[in-house]
Design an enzyme around this catalytic site. Structure first.
Site, PDB file in Angstrom:
ATOM      1  CD  GLU A  48      -2.874  -0.887   2.372  1.00 23.37           C
ATOM      2  OE1 GLU A  48      -3.887  -0.098   2.241  1.00 23.37           O
ATOM      3  OE2 GLU A  48      -2.950  -1.703   3.125  1.00 23.37           O
ATOM      4  CB  THR A  53      -1.043   4.483  -7.181  1.00 16.90           C
ATOM      5  OG1 THR A  53      -1.740   3.762  -6.197  1.00 16.90           O
ATOM      6  CG2 THR A  53      -2.043   5.766  -7.490  1.00 16.90           C
ATOM      7  NE  ARG A 181      -4.365  -2.345  -1.373  1.00 12.98           N
ATOM      8  CZ  ARG A 181      -2.994  -2.942  -1.606  1.00 12.98           C
ATOM      9  NH1 ARG A 181      -2.337  -2.391  -2.448  1.00 12.98           N
ATOM     10  NH2 ARG A 181      -2.250  -3.811  -0.895  1.00 12.98           N
ATOM     11  CG  ASP A 207       3.933  -2.481  -9.195  1.00 13.62           C
ATOM     12  OD1 ASP A 207       4.328  -2.093  -8.346  1.00 13.62           O
ATOM     13  OD2 ASP A 207       2.613  -2.584  -9.673  1.00 13.62           O
ATOM     14  CD  GLN A 211      -0.354  -7.121   2.099  1.00 16.52           C
ATOM     15  OE1 GLN A 211      -0.407  -8.282   2.255  1.00 16.52           O
ATOM     16  NE2 GLN A 211      -1.258  -6.330   1.882  1.00 16.52           N
TER      17      GLN A 211
HETATM   18  N1  LIG Z   1      -4.799   9.781  -1.063  1.00 12.62           N
HETATM   19  C1  LIG Z   1      -3.683   9.062  -1.507  1.00 12.62           C
HETATM   20  N2  LIG Z   1      -4.065   7.692  -1.579  1.00 12.62           N
HETATM   21  C2  LIG Z   1      -2.867   7.200  -2.344  1.00 12.62           C
HETATM   22  C3  LIG Z   1      -1.501   7.643  -2.765  1.00 12.62           C
HETATM   23  N3  LIG Z   1      -0.897   6.800  -3.182  1.00 12.62           N
HETATM   24  C4  LIG Z   1      -1.557   5.605  -3.320  1.00 12.62           C
HETATM   25  N4  LIG Z   1      -2.859   5.903  -2.726  1.00 12.62           N
HETATM   26  C5  LIG Z   1      -3.872   4.785  -2.789  1.00 12.62           C
HETATM   27  O1  LIG Z   1      -3.228   3.753  -1.951  1.00 12.62           O
HETATM   28  C6  LIG Z   1      -3.755   2.658  -2.225  1.00 12.62           C
HETATM   29  C7  LIG Z   1      -2.649   1.425  -2.480  1.00 12.62           C
HETATM   30  O2  LIG Z   1      -1.864   2.025  -3.339  1.00 12.62           O
HETATM   31  P1  LIG Z   1      -0.961   0.920  -4.320  1.00 12.62           P
HETATM   32  O3  LIG Z   1      -0.411   1.674  -5.626  1.00 12.62           O
HETATM   33  O4  LIG Z   1      -1.873  -0.129  -4.530  1.00 12.62           O
HETATM   34  O5  LIG Z   1      -0.034   0.378  -3.404  1.00 12.62           O
HETATM   35  P2  LIG Z   1       1.132  -0.700  -3.775  1.00 12.62           P
HETATM   36  O6  LIG Z   1       2.415  -0.219  -3.191  1.00 12.62           O
HETATM   37  O7  LIG Z   1       1.225  -1.015  -5.067  1.00 12.62           O
HETATM   38  O8  LIG Z   1       0.569  -1.925  -2.777  1.00 12.62           O
HETATM   39  P3  LIG Z   1       1.017  -3.416  -3.014  1.00 12.62           P
HETATM   40  O9  LIG Z   1       0.834  -3.849  -4.334  1.00 12.62           O
HETATM   41  O10 LIG Z   1       0.233  -4.162  -2.007  1.00 12.62           O
HETATM   42  O11 LIG Z   1       2.717  -3.848  -2.756  1.00 12.62           O
HETATM   43  C8  LIG Z   1      -4.531   2.923  -3.371  1.00 12.62           C
HETATM   44  O12 LIG Z   1      -6.061   2.803  -3.061  1.00 12.62           O
HETATM   45  C9  LIG Z   1      -4.008   3.945  -3.990  1.00 12.62           C
HETATM   46  O13 LIG Z   1      -5.079   4.729  -4.604  1.00 12.62           O
HETATM   47  C10 LIG Z   1      -1.464   8.877  -2.471  1.00 12.62           C
HETATM   48  O14 LIG Z   1      -0.477   9.613  -2.448  1.00 12.62           O
HETATM   49  N5  LIG Z   1      -2.363   9.689  -1.679  1.00 12.62           N
HETATM   50 MG   LIG Z   2       0.812  -2.810  -6.014  1.00 13.86          MG
END
Ligand SMILES: Nc1nc2c(ncn2[C@@H]2O[C@H](COP(=O)(O)OP(=O)(O)OP(=O)(O)O)[C@@H](O)[C@H]2O)c(=O)[nH]1
Ligand SMILES: [Mg+2]
Length: 371
Positions: A48, A53, A181, A207, A211
């Site tokens: 997360e 993103t 998400r 990417d 986790q």
């Molecule tokens: N408000 C806000 N939300 C964010 C930001 N960056 C990411 N998100 C939200 O946080 C959530 C997790 O983001 P991901 O990009 O899925 O995170 P990740 O690092 O890829 O996570 P994993 O795949 O589990 O490793 C998503 O719902 C995004 O929309 C940010 O800077 N601001």
């Molecule tokens: Mg991811």
């Protein structure tokens, strides 16, 4: 006569061999050229943090609006958004501590029974009630305690847009897509081109899932990384890991970053640190104190309670002062780390940050490795 035929056969074979060799040489040269024109960027960070993103932003920024997403991808995104909505609603309902008013319970139970995949169409018929219940004090109170039960960061965004999202003709916008998400479980590559020092260069951005169970796969992508971008969700200083409810998320992120900085694979890579989710940190410092979770903050030279600038510069300080087992700084004279404060859901912010990454780090990589 026999010798003549024999010589002709040998000549033919030699000719074919030469042609095959030339073809292989040409292909090798092409591969080398592609390789030399390609910069590999690896995105790492805990779950997360915002890695996927950020990749979505690269697609939005580096492709034309009509080519960014296929019809199939948009349909997939629509389903993911509706899944996110059902999951968030159910988390809020299950974790509420205050009873709902009489008359609400029946409808609330119907929402709790929705299946994330099968019942997406039912969101439309429940939309008026969803708006009502979302605005009710019982759920708003639960929402304020969201760090205790891992509510996705995008819950409020989607619930506020329930009318549009539940509509039959709903097609997700880029902003909707950036808020989805979905936990990453595989290794994904995105390739695009940028102009650097007047030349077109290929970028391969990788990417992975963040986790703990996914971190085991990271080693497979460590080869030939020219730029490692480590993302940390800066707002998570008061939250615990989904996979280990005893572990503080920011602490975990610093430990993972420290391990990577000690890793021999990255000795020659450039490193960027993105302290992400700065918008959520800005909100959070107004009601949650960083010093309650990181007492060292009180001794920090720029300490100021309830202050975003002070909090983010302390978080950055924690990353920049990591040490090895002998107490030697891992960042400093021998290795510098470029750091940025980012909001991965804000396209303008990521455009600016990526422009800075291009003109500082990528230009340097080209000068050193690819000339
Ligand atoms: N408000 C806000 N939300 C964010 C930001 N960056 C990411 N998100 C939200 O946080 C959530 C997790 O983001 P991901 O990009 O899925 O995170 P990740 O690092 O890829 O996570 P994993 O795949 O589990 O490793 C998503 O719902 C995004 O929309 C940010 O800077 N601001
Ligand atoms: Mg991811």
């Amino acid at each position: 006569m026999f010798a003549k035929v024999w010589r002709a056969m040998i000549r033919k074979e030699l000719n074919e061999l030469r042609q095959r060799n030339e073809k292989i040489e040409r292909e090798l040269k092409k591969d080398e050229q592609i390789l030399h024109n390609t910069i590999k960027i690896l995105l790492l960070g805990c779950g997360e943090a915002g890695k996927s993103t950020f990749i979505k932003q690269m697609k939005i920024i580096h492709s034309s609006a009509e080519d960014t997403w296929s019809k199939e991808q948009l349909e997939n995104f629509r389903d993911q958004i509706r899944r996110n909505v059902i999951c968030s609603l159910q988390l809020l309902l299950r974790n509420k501590t205050r009873d709902l008013p009489i008359g609400f319970e029946n409808n609330a139970r119907k929402l709790e029974d929705l299946d994330e995949d099968r019942d997406q169409d039912k969101l439309h018929q429940h939309r008026v009630f969803i708006k009502e219940i979302w605005q009710h004090q019982a759920l708003q109170e639960t929402f304020r305690r969201r760090k205790d039960f891992h509510l996705p960061d995008s819950a409020a965004y989607f619930l506020q847009n329930i009318d549009r999202i539940s509509g039959q003709d709903f097609v997700p916008t880029n902003q909707d897509i950036l808020n989805i998400r979905v936990m990453t479980t595989d290794i994904h590559k995105y390739e695009f081109q940028v102009k650097l020092r007047g030349n077109i260069k290929n970028i391969t951005m990788v990417d992975v899932g963040g986790q703990r169970s996914e971190q085991r796969k990271w080693l497979h992508c460590f080869d030939d990384v020219q730029l490692l971008i480590f993302l940390c969700a800066s707002n998570e200083f008061d939250q615990k890991l989904l996979e280990d409810s005893a572990k503080n998320r920011l602490e975990e992120s610093i430990e993972v970053f420290t391990k990577l900085m000690k890793h021999p694979w990255f000795k020659k890579s450039s490193i960027a640190l993105f302290l992400n989710k700065k918008d959520l940190l800005q909100e959070k410092v107004k009601y949650s104190q960083l010093e309650d979770f990181f007492p060292g903050f009180r001794e920090f030279k720029n300490y100021k309670p309830y202050d975003y600038d002070s909090a983010i510069s302390y978080i950055q300080h924690l990353f920049m002062t990591i040490e090895d087992e002998q107490g030697k700084p891992l960042i400093g004279t021998e290795r510098s780390v470029y750091s940025h404060h980012t909001c991965a859901t804000d396209t303008d912010n990521i455009k600016t940050v990526f422009q800075q990454v291009k003109s500082s780090i990528l230009e340097k990589i080209i000068r050193i490795h690819l000339l």
